[in-house]
Motif scaffolding. Structure first.
Motif, mmCIF file in Angstrom:
data_model
loop_
_atom_site.group_PDB
_atom_site.id
_atom_site.type_symbol
_atom_site.label_atom_id
_atom_site.label_comp_id
_atom_site.label_asym_id
_atom_site.label_seq_id
_atom_site.Cartn_x
_atom_site.Cartn_y
_atom_site.Cartn_z
ATOM 1 N N VAL A 114 -0.868 -2.500 -4.613
ATOM 2 C CA VAL A 114 -1.274 -1.282 -3.916
ATOM 3 C C VAL A 114 -2.069 -0.324 -4.501
ATOM 4 O O VAL A 114 -3.240 -0.090 -4.152
ATOM 5 C CB VAL A 114 0.159 -0.640 -3.177
ATOM 6 C CG1 VAL A 114 -0.513 0.692 -2.549
ATOM 7 C CG2 VAL A 114 0.775 -1.185 -2.316
ATOM 8 N N TYR A 173 2.001 7.661 -4.361
ATOM 9 C CA TYR A 173 1.687 6.789 -3.096
ATOM 10 C C TYR A 173 1.840 5.102 -3.238
ATOM 11 O O TYR A 173 2.538 4.549 -2.465
ATOM 12 C CB TYR A 173 0.142 7.005 -2.552
ATOM 13 C CG TYR A 173 -0.144 6.009 -1.412
ATOM 14 C CD1 TYR A 173 -0.033 6.561 0.108
ATOM 15 C CD2 TYR A 173 -0.811 4.913 -1.570
ATOM 16 C CE1 TYR A 173 -0.409 5.927 1.099
ATOM 17 C CE2 TYR A 173 -1.265 4.006 -0.570
ATOM 18 C CZ TYR A 173 -0.909 4.733 0.887
ATOM 19 O OH TYR A 173 -1.108 3.716 1.959
ATOM 20 N N SER A 176 5.479 4.507 -3.703
ATOM 21 C CA SER A 176 6.393 4.558 -2.494
ATOM 22 C C SER A 176 6.016 3.462 -1.390
ATOM 23 O O SER A 176 6.720 2.713 -1.054
ATOM 24 C CB SER A 176 5.802 5.788 -1.573
ATOM 25 O OG SER A 176 6.340 5.775 -0.136
ATOM 26 N N VAL A 177 4.868 3.217 -1.468
ATOM 27 C CA VAL A 177 4.388 1.915 -0.662
ATOM 28 C C VAL A 177 5.005 0.699 -1.198
ATOM 29 O O VAL A 177 5.390 -0.385 -0.469
ATOM 30 C CB VAL A 177 2.987 1.742 -0.253
ATOM 31 C CG1 VAL A 177 2.323 0.558 0.544
ATOM 32 C CG2 VAL A 177 2.631 2.972 0.508
ATOM 33 N N HIS A 263 9.427 9.683 0.887
ATOM 34 C CA HIS A 263 8.225 8.662 1.226
ATOM 35 C C HIS A 263 7.088 9.027 2.138
ATOM 36 O O HIS A 263 6.039 9.070 1.771
ATOM 37 C CB HIS A 263 8.866 7.377 1.872
ATOM 38 C CG HIS A 263 9.514 6.432 0.927
ATOM 39 N ND1 HIS A 263 8.927 5.538 0.328
ATOM 40 C CD2 HIS A 263 10.955 6.177 1.063
ATOM 41 C CE1 HIS A 263 9.778 4.744 -0.546
ATOM 42 N NE2 HIS A 263 11.006 4.864 0.018
ATOM 43 N N ILE A 267 3.108 9.810 0.999
ATOM 44 C CA ILE A 267 1.985 8.896 1.829
ATOM 45 C C ILE A 267 1.160 10.280 2.112
ATOM 46 O O ILE A 267 -0.062 9.996 1.855
ATOM 47 C CB ILE A 267 2.566 8.521 2.952
ATOM 48 C CG1 ILE A 267 3.379 7.329 2.635
ATOM 49 C CG2 ILE A 267 1.419 8.113 3.850
ATOM 50 C CD1 ILE A 267 4.090 6.700 3.736
ATOM 51 N N TYR A 270 -1.471 11.818 -0.885
ATOM 52 C CA TYR A 270 -2.692 10.981 -1.065
ATOM 53 C C TYR A 270 -3.589 11.003 0.095
ATOM 54 O O TYR A 270 -4.764 11.358 -0.077
ATOM 55 C CB TYR A 270 -2.454 9.653 -1.513
ATOM 56 C CG TYR A 270 -3.469 9.077 -2.099
ATOM 57 C CD1 TYR A 270 -4.348 9.439 -3.237
ATOM 58 C CD2 TYR A 270 -3.945 7.756 -1.636
ATOM 59 C CE1 TYR A 270 -5.209 8.744 -3.936
ATOM 60 C CE2 TYR A 270 -5.283 7.151 -2.158
ATOM 61 C CZ TYR A 270 -5.705 7.478 -3.188
ATOM 62 O OH TYR A 270 -6.913 7.039 -3.821
ATOM 63 N N VAL A 309 -5.425 4.311 4.605
ATOM 64 C CA VAL A 309 -4.088 4.793 3.766
ATOM 65 C C VAL A 309 -3.190 5.261 4.671
ATOM 66 O O VAL A 309 -1.661 5.017 4.357
ATOM 67 C CB VAL A 309 -4.824 5.565 2.659
ATOM 68 C CG1 VAL A 309 -3.547 6.331 1.916
ATOM 69 C CG2 VAL A 309 -5.851 4.939 1.850
ATOM 70 N N GLY A 313 0.371 3.514 5.374
ATOM 71 C CA GLY A 313 1.845 3.881 4.900
ATOM 72 C C GLY A 313 2.951 4.412 5.871
ATOM 73 O O GLY A 313 3.936 3.938 5.830
ATOM 74 N N LEU A 316 4.185 1.316 7.894
ATOM 75 C CA LEU A 316 5.275 0.592 6.736
ATOM 76 C C LEU A 316 6.673 1.545 6.779
ATOM 77 O O LEU A 316 7.687 0.778 6.648
ATOM 78 C CB LEU A 316 4.658 0.652 5.463
ATOM 79 C CG LEU A 316 5.465 -0.445 4.400
ATOM 80 C CD1 LEU A 316 5.868 -1.871 4.923
ATOM 81 C CD2 LEU A 316 4.616 -0.248 3.161
ATOM 82 N N LEU A 317 6.476 2.903 6.881
ATOM 83 C CA LEU A 317 7.664 3.485 6.804
ATOM 84 C C LEU A 317 8.372 3.315 7.930
ATOM 85 O O LEU A 317 9.860 3.221 8.035
ATOM 86 C CB LEU A 317 7.225 4.957 6.491
ATOM 87 C CG LEU A 317 8.505 6.094 6.543
ATOM 88 C CD1 LEU A 317 9.327 5.698 5.222
ATOM 89 C CD2 LEU A 317 7.993 7.436 6.065
#
Length: 698
Positions: A114, A173, A176-177, A263, A267, A270, A309, A313, A316-317
């Motif tokens: 990432v 970031y 987390s990702v 998380h 995200i 950033y 971005v 993020g 995905l979360l």
């Protein structure tokens, strides 16, 4: 293709290849490619420095921000004075962080992939919006030079700090990702790594913001250190979000049920850095900010990357939310976790309010004519949140995790003492008195908690600095500001001080004017920088520092010259003098054949004496320089500022005698800044505290 472009292309290719290597879990290959990408970006930076220091004005970026007479320190800072150079600096910082992460191997395969995908996007931006484009058609002998406002040591430091902070925010970031993409999506192993890098980003970005504020106070001369300018706010928002992230990472370590919030903050921190850069660099704020860059195609790229971005993020979360720990987010309402979360909530709402305010030109422009909010919007909406944050900070400092016991009663005397101290300074507005009291309580709580060992020294400094800053802001409402018409050597009274204006001095280079004041016997000088054409280019106020605060004197622009148009062979009567243009000639500069020197012969008479003046204007490309010429024993000064294409007419600027200008009356805005030194002290506390926290793991 220039050498710098080759280096940028290699940095892009290596970053993308590194991301793919980590996707395929080939860590050794990824590490090698990461170091190669960093080396390529470092070489690109070194090449741009070489071009600037060797005055390669055939490169458009060098021509735009440097010149032959630019001092060395500002030739160095010319690297990041423009958009393209600042993006290259951002890429270098990002690549340096990537190299460090690759060597330490703490981010994991998914996180590394990432991070280097983000680096590839940044490298692509710099490649297609490159500082290495060559000027087509000709090679100028001199550059346009740097904006005089940027020729200040503080502005040489401000952009690198901000972009270093932005670059480091990519690490939490990616952590987390990367964790959400891994099989251990419910794990908390990423918290320690993310927290140390977020602390560093938060510290550096905060330092950059305060340096920018000090520059605005010292140089701009508008009387303040923060104007809620949209571009100023564009770096404040990610800093607020990063502040919330630092504390959410701590809470999540104690209470895993808060991992989802951590998380989310990683995200957004950033993504908001990217959005702020888009807003400042897209040109959308050109009519609303003194800091905004002109519109370029880079804005579309930035907003597309930011959308990618943020959406990637968030999606995905949402997808992995079911894997995250559940349970209690805090033990009780009187626990440290609760007040930390409350403080984070206040920071979040502060960020949202500032985000809405700075985005208003964009949001209103979508439906019609763009408009901006005034500073009152921010003051009214942020004050209640600042109070909430201070009280939450005070309570959290005095509580240990999971405890219900609090020493909040000890804060009540501090609250009243802070409000009383503000009242003695002259604060009368109730909201400001309440803010001062809450800030004093939070300051006292930080010191008390440090003494009891409830918080570490780094947190004591950072929290005490934050409280002290807000206390000083509360005192600002007691400040007095007025406009005074000064006559040389005649004392004026202001807030119990005697101010005497002693006149103006012109430097030997004729490129600076200093207005000399004496405040209670102490000399202070306000500076006006002049362009090569003699116009006012930048102003710096006169500031007298004292224990009780600053006396701030900002001279108003004064028109001392007027312009006339002369046609060849025709006399014009202007005041008590007559002027006639005899001829205009052109010759080459013996020191530089690429420069054109225009000479205008002008006859000047007062009816008794005739004087012949030869005024000149030197042109090199789009840059022109001119100097004044004294006539009739110095009674007037003439400056050539324009010539018609057929050379039959000129634009002439007429100035008074230098001695007369030096003794002319002067209007100036004079302000009292109560105890402002406390603000700069608080900034030092916050920076030292957050910097010390970076050194501590966990």
């Amino acid at each position: 293709m220039t050498l710098g472009t080759v280096f940028l292309a290699l940095s892009l290719v290596f970053a993308l290849a590194a991301a793919l290597a980590w996707v395929r879990e080939k860590a050794a290959v990824g590490k090698t490619l990461a170091l190669a990408s960093f080396l390529a970006s470092a070489l690109a930076c070194a090449w741009l420095f070489w071009l600037i220091l060797h005055d390669r004005f055939d490169i458009d970026y060098v021509w735009s921000y440097s010149s032959l007479d630019l001092p060395l320190v500002y030739k160095i800072s010319a690297f990041w004075a423009g958009e393209q150079g600042s993006f290259l600096l951002w890429l270098f910082f990002h690549a340096a962080a990537g190299a460090a992460l690759a060597l330490r191997e703490r981010l994991g395969n998914a996180g590394q992939a990432v991070f280097f995908f983000l680096q590839a996007l940044l490298a692509a931006l710099v490649l297609f919006y490159s500082p290495f484009f060559v000027t087509e058609g000709y090679a100028p002998a001199d550059g346009a030079g740097m904006n005089p406002l940027l020729q200040d040591p503080w502005m040489a430091v401000h952009p690198p700090l901000v972009f270093l902070g932005y670059a480091l925010l990519a690490v939490p970031y990616a952590a987390s990702v990367g964790t959400l993409l891994s099989k251990q999506a419910d794990g908390a192993e990423w918290l320690a790594l993310a927290r140390s890098w977020t602390r560093a980003a938060w510290s550096l970005l905060g330092a950059g913001i305060f340096v920018g504020a000090f520059w605005a106070y010292k140089v701009l001369g508008w009387g303040g250190w923060w104007g809620w300018d949209p571009v100023e706010n564009s770096s404040l928002v990610p800093w607020l979000a990063a502040g919330a992230l630092v504390h959410l990472l701590a809470v999540a370590r104690a209470r895993p049920a808060n991992l989802a919030l951590a998380h989310l903050a990683a995200i957004f921190s950033y993504a908001l850095a990217l959005y702020g850069t888009f807003l400042a660099r897209s040109g959308l704020l050109g009519d609303f900010s003194v800091h905004s860059f002109s519109g370029t195609g880079v804005g579309l790229w930035l907003i597309a990357v930011d959308a990618l971005v943020l959406l990637a993020g968030l999606l995905l979360l949402v997808w992995r939310a079911g894997k995250l720990p559940k349970g209690e987010q805090y033990a009780a309402h009187r626990s440290r976790e609760f007040f930390l979360l409350l403080g984070c909530l206040a920071l979040t709402f502060l960020a949202i309010i500032v985000f809405i305010g700075m985005s208003m030109p964009l949001l209103t422009g979508l439906g019609g004519e763009s408009a901006a909010v005034d500073s009152g919007f921010y003051v009214k909406t942020s004050l209640p949140l600042a109070l909430c944050m201070l009280l939450a900070m005070a309570a959290a400092s005095l509580l240990r995790y999971g405890e219900s016991r609090a020493a909040l009663a000890a804060l009540i005397p501090a609250l009243f003492a802070g409000a009383a101290a503000a009242g003695l300074v002259g604060v009368r507005a109730l909201p400001s008195l309440i803010l001062a009291g809450a800030a004093a309580a939070a300051f006292f709580a930080s010191i008390l908690a440090g003494g009891r060992g409830a918080v570490r020294p780094a947190a004591v400094l950072a929290h005490a600095g934050t409280a002290l800053a807000l206390f000083t802001m509360a005192l600002a409402s007691a400040g007095v500001s007025t406009t005074i018409q000064f006559t040389p050597d005649e004392p004026q009274s202001f807030c119990g001080s005697s101010i005497v204006y002693e006149g103006m001095e012109l430097s030997e280079s004729r490129r600076e004017k200093e207005f000399i004041f004496r405040v209670d016997g102490e000399e202070a000088r306000a500076l006006t920088k002049l362009s090569a054409g003699g116009e006012d280019a930048a102003r710096e106020p006169a500031i007298v520092h004292g224990a009780a605060g600053d006396i701030y004197i900002a001279p108003a622009p004064t028109a001392v010259a007027h312009e006339i148009v002369l046609q060849r062979g025709k006399a014009i009567l202007e005041g008590d003098l007559a002027f006639r243009l005899e001829r205009v000639t052109q010759e080459s500069d013996p020191d530089d054949e690429s420069r054109a020197v225009f000479l205008a012969d002008i006859a000047v008479t007062d009816g008794e004496k005739v004087d012949l003046a030869e005024v000149r204007l030197t042109a090199a490309g789009m840059k022109a320089a001119t100097e004044s010429f004294a006539v009739l024993d110095g009674r007037r000064r003439l400056r050539l500022v324009g010539i018609s294409e057929d050379r039959k007419s000129i634009m002439l600027q007429i100035l008074p005698a230098l001695e007369e200008e030096a003794r002319m009356p002067l209007a100036a805005s004079v302000s009292d800044k109560p105890f402002l030194w406390l603000l700069w002290l608080s900034a030092a506390f916050v920076f030292v505290g957050t910097s010390l926290a970076v050194r501590r793991r966990g």
